[in-house]
Design an enzyme around this catalytic site. Structure first.
Site: not given
Ligand code: NAP
Length: 279
Positions: A22-23, A125, A66, A102, A129
């Site tokens: 999503q990001l 997790y 995630t 966070d 991170k």
């Molecule tokens: N979601 C939250 O509430 C939140 C809050 C704070 C910080 N964050 C951080 O923000 C960032 C983006 O999060 P998001 O919410 O956009 O997460 P997301 O929608 O789950 O996207 C993460 C992406 O990473 C990919 N991925 C997972 N394992 C991988 C690997 N080994 N190699 C390459 N790609 C891989 C996933 O692919 P697949 O779909 O194939 O698994 C997915 O497309 C992350 O660093 C997360 O820790 C997230």
């Protein structure tokens, strides 16, 4: 260290990891011309593909494990992505924006966490991170954000929209407070940080405002016009495997930090995007 950019992105080769998330989707809009890499293009648990070596000027690193609850049962695999993967991204030798969370905090504060607050992650997790932050190296903006939602991928807003359309009532946790942040606003803030040539290091970039998950669910139903009640429950009642901070509102104490709109404005923008996709 001050990082001066003579050419703010004009001719720079920008890569987004986790482009299927999503990001990642929001960053591809905020950085037009950036090359999106999904897991199929580069599984970051492996070293960088040869064609990227020396061919990248900026990496926006969102690829991550995630699944917060899943990491409790499988911390090694979570670390392989969140720590090892970040290290591989840093090996490209380009400045990077590494997104963090966070959940590196324990949630015992009752006022917003700032960059100088000591992390103390309570979940696997959160630990991966935090170690990932260290693996990003010195030429990195570590952008911590919270409770992300967007128009793609799995997130709380999309889950509530689906449940709210099917049910009269949903049970939602009311004893965790955070700053729900729209990915479009976070991506714009990350762009602002990079364009300003802000110093490397940790930056807290999250939406203005704070609420509980139950309050967020109520806001979603109200904004979407869904007739669904929210039954407020405790974290203990929900019984998820991973501990989560009871309070994890993020604010920046750093001069010049980009200011994000209120989470409620983000919610409206997100719902508009979702509606536009459906029509
Ligand atoms: N979601 C939250 O509430 C939140 C809050 C704070 C910080 N964050 C951080 O923000 C960032 C983006 O999060 P998001 O919410 O956009 O997460 P997301 O929608 O789950 O996207 C993460 C992406 O990473 C990919 N991925 C997972 N394992 C991988 C690997 N080994 N190699 C390459 N790609 C891989 C996933 O692919 P697949 O779909 O194939 O698994 C997915 O497309 C992350 O660093 C997360 O820790 C997230």
């Amino acid at each position: 260290m001050e990082h001066v950019i003579a050419d703010p992105l004009g001719t720079r080769r920008v890569v987004v990891t986790g482009a299927g998330g999503q990001l990642g989707a929001a960053l591809l809009e905020a950085f037009p011309g950036a090359r999106g890499l999904t897991r199929a293009d580069w599984d970051v648990t492996a070293p960088p593909p040869a064609d990227l070596a020396g061919a990248v000027d900026l990496v926006l690193h969102t690829a991550a494990w995630t699944d917060v609850d899943g990491a409790e049962a499988d911390p090694q695999d979570a670390a392989a992505v969140n720590v090892g993967g970040t290290q591989h991204v840093a090996e490209l030798g380009a400045p990077l924006v590494a997104f963090s969370t966070d959940y590196v905090f324990d949630g015992r504060k009752r006022e917003p966490y700032v960059e100088s607050d000591p992390p103390n992650p309570q979940s696997a997790y959160g630990r991966t991170k935090l170690h990932g932050e260290a693996a990003a190296g010195e030429e990195a903006w570590i952008v911590r954000s919270s409770w992300l939602f967007g128009w793609t991928s799995r997130n709380f807003v999309r889950t509530m929209l689906a449940l709210g359309a099917e049910r009269d009532e949903v049970a939602v946790v009311d004893d965790q407070r955070g700053s729900p942040t729209f990915v479009g606003h976070l991506a714009a803030a990350a762009r602002e940080l990079v364009d300003a040539g802000a110093p490397y290091g940790v930056w807290h970039l999250a939406a203005d405002g704070e609420c509980t998950w139950a309050e967020l669910a109520e806001a979603i139903f109200e904004e979407a016009g869904l007739d669904c009640r929210v039954r407020r429950i405790t974290t203990e009642e929900l019984g998820r495997p991973a501990p989560r901070p009871a309070y994890s509102v993020l604010r920046s104490e750093r001069p010049g930090a980009p200011v994000l709109p209120h989470g409620r404005a983000g919610l409206r923008d997100c719902l508009n995007r979702i509606a536009a996709r459906r029509s």
